[in-house]
Design an enzyme around this catalytic site. Structure first.
Site, PDB file in Angstrom:
ATOM      1  N   GLU A   7       0.833  -1.492   0.019  1.00 34.96           N
ATOM      2  CA  GLU A   7      -0.229   0.136  -0.564  1.00 34.96           C
ATOM      3  C   GLU A   7       0.433   0.985   0.355  1.00 34.96           C
ATOM      4  OE1 GLU A   7      -2.732   0.174   0.243  1.00 34.96           O
ATOM      5  OE2 GLU A   7      -4.063   2.147   0.991  1.00 34.96           O
ATOM      6  N   ASP A   8       1.819   1.263   1.145  1.00 37.42           N
ATOM      7  CA  ASP A   8       3.050   2.155   0.871  1.00 37.42           C
ATOM      8  C   ASP A   8       3.897   2.772   0.664  1.00 37.42           C
ATOM      9  OD1 ASP A   8       0.230   3.256   2.693  1.00 37.42           O
ATOM     10  OD2 ASP A   8       1.508   2.675   4.877  1.00 37.42           O
TER      11      ASP A   8
END
Ligand code: MN
Length: 492
Positions: A76-77
């Site tokens: 996600e990051d």
């Protein structure tokens, strides 16, 4: 600041060197991937996944779940893709990480209620697919709650409310009392700081007074138990955590003198038979309060909780709650469904942890997860009514009813004989023509009470449920059976 060492020292399962290497390399990998990123608090980002992994280790999860926990924010990051993750860590861990990522993508449009139901639906779906995903999410949320203060106020409020309404009840349903209590207290502190402060103050004043006679009682009981040759694994004083104390106070006019289990003593013994022996010794020494003896060993709570509780007149006539249980029961009370990994991973690695061929997890305990799987199709649809009834099944207070042969059927409050019948068997549900409660004929919309003995009268000729039943049944399984029939018959 925590490091991979803190993760490793908290692991409760036996770690082979291969498993230790797995955890270490996942931590290294995550640290590199998050290099240079900071949390809102100013800390290095890696602190958050490491804390998540520690939370998982503490409740007894195994190396793969811990590894997935430390990797949970990577796709996600960071720049790293799922494909790269799979190449390095294999499909199982990657699927866990992917499950957590998907769970995190919340729909933000719509009313509060719609968002709430949508989140809940996602949690159920994730649980049905792989319960470990939800455990990682709980561990992740716990650390987010611990660092909540660095977020803007409106976000704090939303996250805290969601924690109280979704995450804590799920932790409770999974029997993870430890995480449930911590989530509740953190949310309570943010949502209602004034009452939180009052409660903490109130219970700490009480605590000082109580400490003395708890100590005294512990000493007396230790002596008596030793005299009777009962092996005691542990005996200690315990306090009610702030949020559960607050809830209880609200039910008792905020009068702390009416709370009998504000403080208590827990006794851990080796075997079930020792629990009952200990109860006898406790009652010989201190008079029990009538109506406060609870045998959750013979009649476990719906989430599997087992223990004996009794409230006694302690020294100076003060009430004390004594909890008696085995070590296994204590582990299960704190770590719930996760405790099973402690017992199973000791012996061998698990392939399919949920339904392994020779599972150590008793079938009864995973029955509701199985049921979730069966409902998966219904869950996939956007069926608000179905979600509402599932919510009732899942979170509402449960009651126990008995078949005439003494089998326990657990049901949400206000369930009817029809709900009972479907819970026993779908065939019996559909053939129901009448019901007897404790020997007396009752209407089919009768609301079953705790401890009722329910006899279902079935009809030989009629195999069809009645449309009328939909008006009063409570459980989602009864609803879905009846509606399935209606649809088949073209009635709806
Ligand atoms: Mn996270």
């Amino acid at each position: 600041m925590v490091t991979v060492k803190d993760v490793l020292i908290n692991v409760r399962v036996r770690l082979s060197s291969k498993r230790e290497v797995l955890i270490r390399s996942a931590c290294d990998f995550a640290e590199k991937a998050h290099q240079g990123q900071k949390r809102k608090s100013g800390e290095d980002y890696i602190q958050h996944p490491l804390h998540t992994a520690i939370n998982l280790a503490k409740i007894g999860m195994g190396s793969k779940t811990i590894a997935a926990g430390v990797l949970h924010d990577v796709p996600e990051d960071t720049e790293v893709t799922l494909k790269e993750l799979e190449k390095k860590f294999g499909p199982e861990i990657t699927q866990l990480v992917d499950g957590v990522t998907k769970l995190g993508k919340i729909k933000l449009r719509g009313t509060k209620e719609e968002i709430y139901l949508e989140n809940l639906r996602k949690m159920f779906l994730a649980m049905a697919a792989d319960i470990r995903v939800v455990l990682i999410k709980l561990a992740d949320r716990l650390n987010n709650m611990e660092t909540l203060a660095s977020l803007p106020p409106d976000k704090q409020e939303r996250i805290a409310r969601e924690t109280l309404e979704i995450y804590a009840p799920i932790a409770n349903r999974l029997g993870i009392g430890d995480i449930k209590a911590r989530l509740e207290d953190l949310a309570f502190k943010h949502l209602d700081p004034k009452n939180y402060a009052d409660i903490v103050k109130m219970s700490s004043t009480e605590k000082i007074q109580r400490k003395k006679y708890i100590q005294k009682t512990v000493e007396t009981l230790k002596k008596q138990l030793a005299k009777e040759k009962i092996k005691v694994l542990a005996i200690y004083g315990r306090n009610k955590h702030p949020y559960s104390l607050f809830q209880k106070l609200q039910r008792h006019d905020m009068d702390i003198n009416k709370i009998y289990d504000l403080a208590g003593i827990r006794i851990i013994v080796p075997e079930v038979v020792n629990c009952y022996e200990t109860l006898g010794i406790v009652h010989k020494e201190y008079r029990p309060l009538i109506g406060r003896i609870k045998d959750y060993i013979s009649l476990p709570k719906p989430n599997g909780y087992q223990s004996i509780h009794t409230t006694i007149f302690g020294p100076e006539g003060k009430f004390l709650e004594i909890q008696i249980r085995t070590e296994k029961m204590n582990n299960e009370a704190e770590f719930g469904i996760a405790a099973h990994w402690i017992y199973s991973e000791k012996k061998r690695g698990l392939k399919n942890f949920l339904f392994p061929e020779k599972s150590k997890v008793p079938a009864k305990e995973i029955a509701w997860i199985k049921q979730l799987r069966e409902w998966q199709n219904d869950l996939g649809k956007d069926d608000k009514e179905f979600m509402e009834s599932l919510k009732i099944d899942f979170f509402k207070n449960h009651i126990f009813a008995f078949t005439p042969l003494g089998d326990i059927i657990d049901l949400p409050e206000e369930s009817t004989p029809i709900d009972f019948a479907y819970k026993v068997h779908s065939e019996i549900g559909s053939r129901t023509s009448g019901a007897k409660i404790n020997g007396r004929i009752v209407p089919l919309d009768y609301k079953i009470k705790n401890g009722d003995v329910v006899k279902i009268i079935t009809s030989k000729e009629n195999k069809n449920p009645s449309r009328d039943w939909l008006r009063f049944v409570k459980t989602s399984s009864a609803k879905s059976h009846i509606r399935k029939f209606m649809k088949k018959e073209g009635m709806i």
